[in-house]
Design a protein around this motif. Structure first.
Motif, mmCIF file in Angstrom:
data_model
loop_
_atom_site.group_PDB
_atom_site.id
_atom_site.type_symbol
_atom_site.label_atom_id
_atom_site.label_comp_id
_atom_site.label_asym_id
_atom_site.label_seq_id
_atom_site.Cartn_x
_atom_site.Cartn_y
_atom_site.Cartn_z
ATOM 1 N N GLY A 148 0.656 -1.198 -0.079
ATOM 2 C CA GLY A 148 0.021 0.034 0.009
ATOM 3 C C GLY A 148 0.709 1.345 0.050
ATOM 4 N N SER A 149 2.142 1.250 -0.340
ATOM 5 C CA SER A 149 2.853 2.435 -0.295
ATOM 6 C C SER A 149 3.135 2.754 -1.792
ATOM 7 C CB SER A 149 4.268 2.125 0.146
ATOM 8 O OG SER A 149 5.251 3.068 -0.091
ATOM 9 N N GLU A 150 3.028 4.023 -1.945
ATOM 10 C CA GLU A 150 3.638 4.653 -3.400
ATOM 11 C C GLU A 150 5.089 4.856 -3.506
ATOM 12 O OE1 GLU A 150 3.423 8.722 -0.509
ATOM 13 O OE2 GLU A 150 2.780 6.631 -0.527
ATOM 14 N N ALA A 163 -0.990 7.288 2.358
ATOM 15 C CA ALA A 163 -0.180 8.399 2.521
ATOM 16 C C ALA A 163 -0.438 9.689 3.151
ATOM 17 C CB ALA A 163 0.175 8.755 0.664
ATOM 18 N N ALA A 164 -1.770 10.077 2.971
ATOM 19 C CA ALA A 164 -2.319 11.083 3.709
ATOM 20 C C ALA A 164 -2.108 11.046 5.209
ATOM 21 C CB ALA A 164 -3.776 11.686 3.255
ATOM 22 N N GLY A 165 -2.545 10.104 5.574
ATOM 23 C CA GLY A 165 -2.597 9.583 6.964
ATOM 24 C C GLY A 165 -0.913 9.568 7.580
ATOM 25 N N GLN A 211 3.300 0.896 -9.812
ATOM 26 C CA GLN A 211 1.933 1.163 -9.419
ATOM 27 C C GLN A 211 1.498 2.638 -9.363
ATOM 28 O OE1 GLN A 211 2.757 -2.702 -6.678
ATOM 29 N NE2 GLN A 211 1.432 -1.168 -5.767
ATOM 30 N N ALA A 212 2.474 3.564 -8.746
ATOM 31 C CA ALA A 212 2.062 4.730 -8.686
ATOM 32 C C ALA A 212 2.153 5.409 -10.075
ATOM 33 C CB ALA A 212 2.898 5.547 -7.647
ATOM 34 N N GLY A 213 3.027 5.094 -11.125
ATOM 35 C CA GLY A 213 3.318 5.823 -12.374
ATOM 36 C C GLY A 213 4.085 6.892 -12.099
ATOM 37 N N ARG A 214 4.853 6.924 -11.211
ATOM 38 C CA ARG A 214 5.938 8.142 -11.122
ATOM 39 C C ARG A 214 7.061 7.654 -10.328
ATOM 40 N NH1 ARG A 214 5.251 11.179 -6.280
ATOM 41 N NH2 ARG A 214 3.966 10.313 -4.916
ATOM 42 N N ASN A 215 7.886 8.522 -10.326
ATOM 43 C CA ASN A 215 9.155 8.526 -9.282
ATOM 44 C C ASN A 215 8.899 9.297 -8.152
ATOM 45 O OD1 ASN A 215 11.472 8.305 -7.738
ATOM 46 N ND2 ASN A 215 12.769 8.462 -9.389
#
Length: 540
Positions: free
Chosen positions: A194-196, A226-228, A300-304
């Motif tokens: 569950g991590s970006e 991530a927000a939490g 999964q996040a589509g970014r670095n």
């Protein structure tokens, strides 16, 4: 012959990961890590390997953390000439991590030899040098997730995403045994998912034997998005700012540091936490950050997610020793991140030495603290600690924020094990302290795994890998007594005694009371010396 597995490290403790897989035609190591924690455990790093390095055909490396990779240069020095299979990101991280480890050893040995010379003791040598660290990198072979690697005749491997740090992997291994092919799965260190920052841990189902970590096998952590996670960090920053002094974060140089920096910049830029200068005071973390910038892309996040973690007006990288020393002159609100994460080496120790006594300072622990480490003592509420031979009172606020842990908690470990079912043979629980292993055993039993399927190996214990349950087998003598690997040793006890003596002497009402206390202790020592001397004299 029946294949065997021997646990040469991370058995009953969380460091020194090293498993030897032996078949009729091959001997393969899974990891070759350095021991950390109590001095008795770290002393194993200097002893000969409990196997002949010349006879090892290959190494399968799960990830770059030093407790999994740190003795690879020593293995090469001892005669290992085979390939080291691992992911590209792990290879790149090992390039900087093993060189840094060698530099620390060379520096510590220089200091120790100066002290040994004054004491009339013989000089010692580092476990390995920077040159050794550079040479062993030539033996690394890159593998891709999901592709089959023919390791040696009769042994093949497939690497799966472990979600622990950049480049980490679980390793599926196929070997030929006298009962036919056997399929094993080595979890390596598993991430929480569950991590970006990293992918979710994966793995095959339907295996014969499972070897899995149990670091957090006895506890559950807050499951935050991530927000939490950033909200929890921002709250710690606000409290540290209100205390009036700096925030010191002991941080693991690889992954944890980069994740914290990314979130620190975000919460300050968004106004969720007091803005201030952030100093990364770790040459290793600075070098490792370059690898994250190059290889940190998360499909999964589509970014670095690490793109912003580079020197800027707010974030400063302190590579040189004089830059690190300049931090001592700072006052007021600022944040310092320094390695090591368990506070047992690196620049963090000098910062702790100068800040722990200050009531306005805050120390934020952000990961697992192994038994016997300075970080564990602080986490357990020690009022006094010994750092570099000096006693330091702890007046600073010591906080724990475990939402950045790179390890799956007990619930996630159980779910991951269930997803690997059916497991026909045994489940070995390693890389955990005894309470964590017992806790995970209880959870796995409750999840439906038979009790006789669950095994908690001890240091250097060997097992025969049959198609059904594994069987204990004879092997080399254990280098440590059972359950000693995760226990504080006599070095820790001596430090506690000296600090307790100092406190008692300070609290004594007058000099007569102090002299009486010293005389009482001296008398006890004299009695002990006589009792040990008399049998020796009688034997002569």
């Amino acid at each position: 012959m029946t294949p065997t597995i021997t646990f040469h490290g991370a058995a009953g403790c969380v460091t020194g990961s090293c498993m030897e897989l032996r078949t009729e035609t091959a001997r393969v190591l899974v990891d070759c890590g350095m021991f950390q924690g109590p001095k008795t455990l770290k002393a194993l790093n200097y002893e000969p390997f409990p196997f002949d390095a010349h006879e090892i055909d290959a190494v399968l490396l799960t990830h770059a953390h030093i407790d999994h990779s740190g003795l690879l240069p020593k293995l090469m020095r001892a005669g290992f000439k085979g390939p080291i299979y691992t992911t590209a990101a792990t290879r790149d991280l090992c390039t900087v991590m093993l060189a840094d480890s060698a530099g620390i050893q060379e520096s510590e040995v220089r200091y120790l030899n100066r002290r040994n010379e004054r004491r009339g003791r013989p000089p010692v040598e580092p476990i390995y040098t920077k040159r050794d660290a550079a040479r062993v990198m030539k033996q690394f072979e890159r593998v891709k997730l999901g592709e089959t690697v023919e390791v040696v005749p009769g042994v093949s491997a497939v690497y799966w995403e472990a979600g622990h740090i950049l480049g980490s992997a679980s390793i599926e291994v196929h070997v030929e045994g006298d009962e036919g092919p056997i399929k094993l799965l080595f979890s390596g260190d598993l991430g929480p998912g569950g991590s970006e920052f990293v992918g979710d841990p994966q793995g095959p189902s339907g295996i014969d034997h499972l070897i899995m970590e149990s670091t957090y096998g006895d506890r559950e952590r807050r499951n935050l998005d991530a927000a939490g996670r950033r909200a929890a960090l921002a709250e710690e920053l606000r409290q540290a700012h209100a205390a009036g002094g700096p925030l010191l974060i002991p941080s693991f140089a690889v992954e944890r540091t980069q994740e914290l920096l990314a979130d620190l910049l975000t919460v300050m830029d968004d106004g969720e936490a007091p803005a201030g200068d952030i100093f990364l005071d770790s040459p290793l973390a600075i070098e490792a950050t370059e690898v994250f910038l190059e290889r940190g892309w998360n499909p999964q996040a589509g970014r670095n997610p690490f793109q912003e973690v580079r020197p800027s007006g707010r974030l400063r990288f302190m590579s040189k020793p004089w830059e690190s020393d300049s931090l001592e002159r700072l006052r007021g609100w600022h944040v310092i991140l320094a390695a090591s994460g368990m506070c047992d080496a690196g620049r963090i120790r000098k910062h702790l030495k100068r800040l722990l006594w200050r009531k306005d300072a805050t120390v934020l622990l952000s990961g697992f603290q192994a038994a016997g480490t300075l970080g564990r003592l602080l986490a357990d509420g020690a009022q006094r600690v010994s750092i570099q031979g000096d006693e330091v009172r702890v007046h600073a606020r010591v906080r724990m924020l475990d939402v950045y842990s790179g390890h799956a908690d007990a619930e996630a470990l159980t779910d991951w094990a269930k997803a690997r079912a059916p497991v026909a043979g045994s489940i070995f629980l390693d890389h955990g302290e005894p309470d964590a292993v017992r806790g995970l055993i209880a959870r796995l039993e409750a999840a439906g795994f038979p009790a006789d399927q669950l095994v908690a190996p001890e240091m250097d214990e060997t097992f025969k890998l049959r198609r059904a349950r594994a069987e204990a087998a004879e092997g080399a003598p254990a280098r440590l007594a059972p359950r000693r690997a995760a226990a504080p040793d006599w070095h820790n006890a001596r430090a506690r005694l000296l600090m307790a003596l100092s406190e008692a002497l300070e609290a004594a009402p007058d000099d007569d009371a102090r002299e009486a206390l010293i005389a009482h202790l001296q008398g006890a020592l004299d009695v002990d010396l006589r009792q040990r001397k008399e049998p020796a004299e009688a034997a002569q």
